[in-house]
Structure formats: structure tokens, C-alpha cells
Design a protein around this motif. Structure first.
Motif, PDB file in Angstrom:
ATOM      1  N   ARG A  27      12.378   6.396 -17.537  1.00 50.03           N
ATOM      2  CA  ARG A  27      13.261   6.630 -16.405  1.00 50.03           C
ATOM      3  C   ARG A  27      13.144   5.434 -15.462  1.00 50.03           C
ATOM      4  N   THR A  28      14.052   5.366 -14.536  1.00 45.86           N
ATOM      5  CA  THR A  28      14.020   4.282 -13.571  1.00 45.86           C
ATOM      6  C   THR A  28      12.864   4.455 -12.596  1.00 45.86           C
ATOM      7  N   ILE A  29      12.279   3.339 -12.175  1.00 47.01           N
ATOM      8  CA  ILE A  29      11.219   3.396 -11.171  1.00 47.01           C
ATOM      9  C   ILE A  29      11.772   3.215  -9.767  1.00 47.01           C
ATOM     10  N   SER A  30      13.086   3.098  -9.645  1.00 45.00           N
ATOM     11  CA  SER A  30      13.683   2.841  -8.336  1.00 45.00           C
ATOM     12  C   SER A  30      13.467   3.992  -7.354  1.00 45.00           C
ATOM     13  N   THR A  31      13.097   5.165  -7.862  1.00 42.66           N
ATOM     14  CA  THR A  31      12.837   6.314  -6.994  1.00 42.66           C
ATOM     15  C   THR A  31      11.348   6.535  -6.773  1.00 42.66           C
ATOM     16  N   SER A  32      10.514   5.592  -7.253  1.00 41.43           N
ATOM     17  CA  SER A  32       9.064   5.755  -7.178  1.00 41.43           C
ATOM     18  C   SER A  32       8.419   4.684  -6.308  1.00 41.43           C
ATOM     19  N   THR A  33       7.431   5.106  -5.560  1.00 46.38           N
ATOM     20  CA  THR A  33       6.483   4.158  -4.993  1.00 46.38           C
ATOM     21  C   THR A  33       5.598   3.691  -6.141  1.00 46.38           C
ATOM     22  N   MET A  34       5.320   2.410  -6.194  1.00 48.40           N
ATOM     23  CA  MET A  34       4.497   1.862  -7.270  1.00 48.40           C
ATOM     24  C   MET A  34       3.214   1.290  -6.702  1.00 48.40           C
ATOM     25  N   GLY A  35       2.135   1.499  -7.435  1.00 50.29           N
ATOM     26  CA  GLY A  35       0.850   1.009  -6.967  1.00 50.29           C
ATOM     27  C   GLY A  35       0.051   0.329  -8.063  1.00 50.29           C
ATOM     28  N   TRP A  36      -0.899  -0.470  -7.646  1.00 48.46           N
ATOM     29  CA  TRP A  36      -1.898  -1.068  -8.536  1.00 48.46           C
ATOM     30  C   TRP A  36      -3.275  -0.601  -8.074  1.00 48.46           C
ATOM     31  N   LYS A  53       9.736   2.231  -2.534  1.00 43.33           N
ATOM     32  CA  LYS A  53      10.850   2.262  -3.476  1.00 43.33           C
ATOM     33  C   LYS A  53      11.775   1.068  -3.332  1.00 43.33           C
ATOM     34  N   SER A  54      12.078   0.723  -2.097  1.00 41.53           N
ATOM     35  CA  SER A  54      13.020  -0.363  -1.836  1.00 41.53           C
ATOM     36  C   SER A  54      12.371  -1.732  -1.950  1.00 41.53           C
ATOM     37  N   GLY A  55      11.053  -1.749  -1.893  1.00 44.98           N
ATOM     38  CA  GLY A  55      10.332  -3.011  -1.894  1.00 44.98           C
ATOM     39  C   GLY A  55      10.169  -3.623  -0.522  1.00 44.98           C
ATOM     40  N   LEU A  56      10.651  -2.931   0.503  1.00 43.23           N
ATOM     41  CA  LEU A  56      10.616  -3.501   1.848  1.00 43.23           C
ATOM     42  C   LEU A  56       9.235  -3.386   2.492  1.00 43.23           C
ATOM     43  N   SER A  57       8.423  -2.469   2.009  1.00 37.97           N
ATOM     44  CA  SER A  57       7.109  -2.263   2.603  1.00 37.97           C
ATOM     45  C   SER A  57       6.023  -2.369   1.540  1.00 37.97           C
ATOM     46  N   THR A  58       4.980  -3.121   1.856  1.00 36.49           N
ATOM     47  CA  THR A  58       3.846  -3.271   0.951  1.00 36.49           C
ATOM     48  C   THR A  58       2.549  -2.948   1.683  1.00 36.49           C
ATOM     49  N   HIS A  59       1.545  -2.569   0.907  1.00 35.92           N
ATOM     50  CA  HIS A  59       0.245  -2.203   1.453  1.00 35.92           C
ATOM     51  C   HIS A  59      -0.821  -2.816   0.564  1.00 35.92           C
ATOM     52  N   TYR A  60      -1.908  -3.260   1.184  1.00 35.21           N
ATOM     53  CA  TYR A  60      -2.967  -3.911   0.416  1.00 35.21           C
ATOM     54  C   TYR A  60      -4.343  -3.433   0.856  1.00 35.21           C
ATOM     55  N   ALA A  61      -5.263  -3.412  -0.090  1.00 33.98           N
ATOM     56  CA  ALA A  61      -6.657  -3.221   0.250  1.00 33.98           C
ATOM     57  C   ALA A  61      -7.125  -4.444   1.034  1.00 33.98           C
ATOM     58  N   ASP A  62      -8.049  -4.244   1.953  1.00 37.54           N
ATOM     59  CA  ASP A  62      -8.539  -5.356   2.764  1.00 37.54           C
ATOM     60  C   ASP A  62      -9.136  -6.462   1.890  1.00 37.54           C
ATOM     61  N   SER A  63      -9.733  -6.067   0.784  1.00 34.77           N
ATOM     62  CA  SER A  63     -10.424  -7.032  -0.079  1.00 34.77           C
ATOM     63  C   SER A  63      -9.474  -8.003  -0.781  1.00 34.77           C
ATOM     64  N   ALA A  97       0.606   2.364 -11.467  1.00 33.83           N
ATOM     65  CA  ALA A  97       0.831   3.787 -11.298  1.00 33.83           C
ATOM     66  C   ALA A  97       2.111   4.038 -10.515  1.00 33.83           C
ATOM     67  N   ALA A  98       2.705   5.204 -10.749  1.00 27.59           N
ATOM     68  CA  ALA A  98       3.948   5.584 -10.079  1.00 27.59           C
ATOM     69  C   ALA A  98       3.747   6.867  -9.286  1.00 27.59           C
ATOM     70  N   SER A  99       4.366   6.898  -8.100  1.00 20.44           N
ATOM     71  CA  SER A  99       4.215   8.055  -7.225  1.00 20.44           C
ATOM     72  C   SER A  99       5.566   8.483  -6.671  1.00 20.44           C
ATOM     73  N   VAL A 100       5.721   9.781  -6.459  1.00 20.36           N
ATOM     74  CA  VAL A 100       6.940  10.291  -5.810  1.00 20.36           C
ATOM     75  C   VAL A 100       6.781  10.312  -4.308  1.00 20.36           C
TER      76      VAL A 100
END
Length: 124
Positions: A27-36, A53-63, A97-100
Motif C-alpha cells: 500500500r502507499t506510505i503517503s498516509t503513514s508517518t515513517m520512522g527509523w 506524512k507530508s514530509g514537512l516535519s522531521t524529528h531526530y534523536a539528540d545523538s 517502520a510505519a505508523s498511523v
């Protein structure tokens, strides 16, 4: 359910770079938040990065902040993790990983679909 396959891992020297890819199918991942995430031997699975989902926001571990960059191409059903200035402590198996969900993205419990992982080894 979406199937995820990571690639791009390998052995690299300290200070080197790698680009991980995560290919999705089913299925498309366009409806999912994606993580590593990553998991070193004997340790828990740790959050590395996430992208909305849109790619406009990213989050990172401090490390990894300032060294790693997550991106996505929804048209190609792909997610990437560009890893620069690698350190020996970055050695781990890296999972896509994929998240709703759109919140609390640092918790592995928020992700229902996982890839099999790709090994990244950074030599000193």
C-alpha cells in the motif's frame, strides 16, 4: 499492512557516510508517518528519526541530530536515512517502520509495520 525492506547498510569507517533506503509495498506510505530505529546487540530498540506524512516535519534523536537526515518520496514509496559523520556508537541494525499516528513518534509501540533491518557497522 505495508511491507518494508531496508537496504544500504554496510561497513564504513568513522567519519564516513551511508544512505539507507526503505522500500514499501502493499500500500502507499503517503498516509503513514515513517520512522527509523536502531538496535545494538544487547540493547533496546532506539528511536533515530521520523518524518510526517507530508514530509514537512522531521524529528531526530539528540545523538544523531545534525548528522542524520530523514526524507521520503511518496510517489516512489521510499524513505531514506542519510547518515553522515558516522561514529562507532552508530553501529546497530537499522529498522524502518510505519505508523498511523502523528504524535509520540519516538516510541516503537506507535509503529505497526517493520522491516527486517539492515546492519550498519562503523569501524574505529
Amino acid at each position: 499492512q505495508v511491507q518494508l525492506v531496508e537496504s544500504g547498510g554496510g561497513l564504513v569507517q568513522t567519519g564516513g557516510s551511508l544512505r539507507l533506503s526503505c522500500a514499501a509495498s502493499g500500500r502507499t506510505i503517503s498516509t503513514s508517518t515513517m520512522g527509523w530505529f536502531r538496535q545494538a546487540p544487547g540493547k533496546e530498540r532506539d528511536f533515530v528519526a521520523a518524518i510526517t506524512k507530508s514530509g514537512l516535519s522531521t524529528h531526530y534523536a539528540d545523538s544523531v541530530k545534525g548528522r542524520f537526515a530523514i526524507s521520503r518520496d511518496n510517489a516512489k514509496n521510499l524513505v531514506y536515512l542519510q547518515m553522515n559523520t558516522l561514529k562507532p556508537e552508530d553501529t546497530a541494525v537499522y529498522y524502518c517502520a510505519a505508523s498511523v499516528y502523528g504524535t509520540n513518534l519516538r516510541s516503537p509501540a506507535r509503529y505497526a509495520d517493520w522491516g527486517q533491518g539492515t546492519q550498519v557497522t562503523v569501524s574505529s
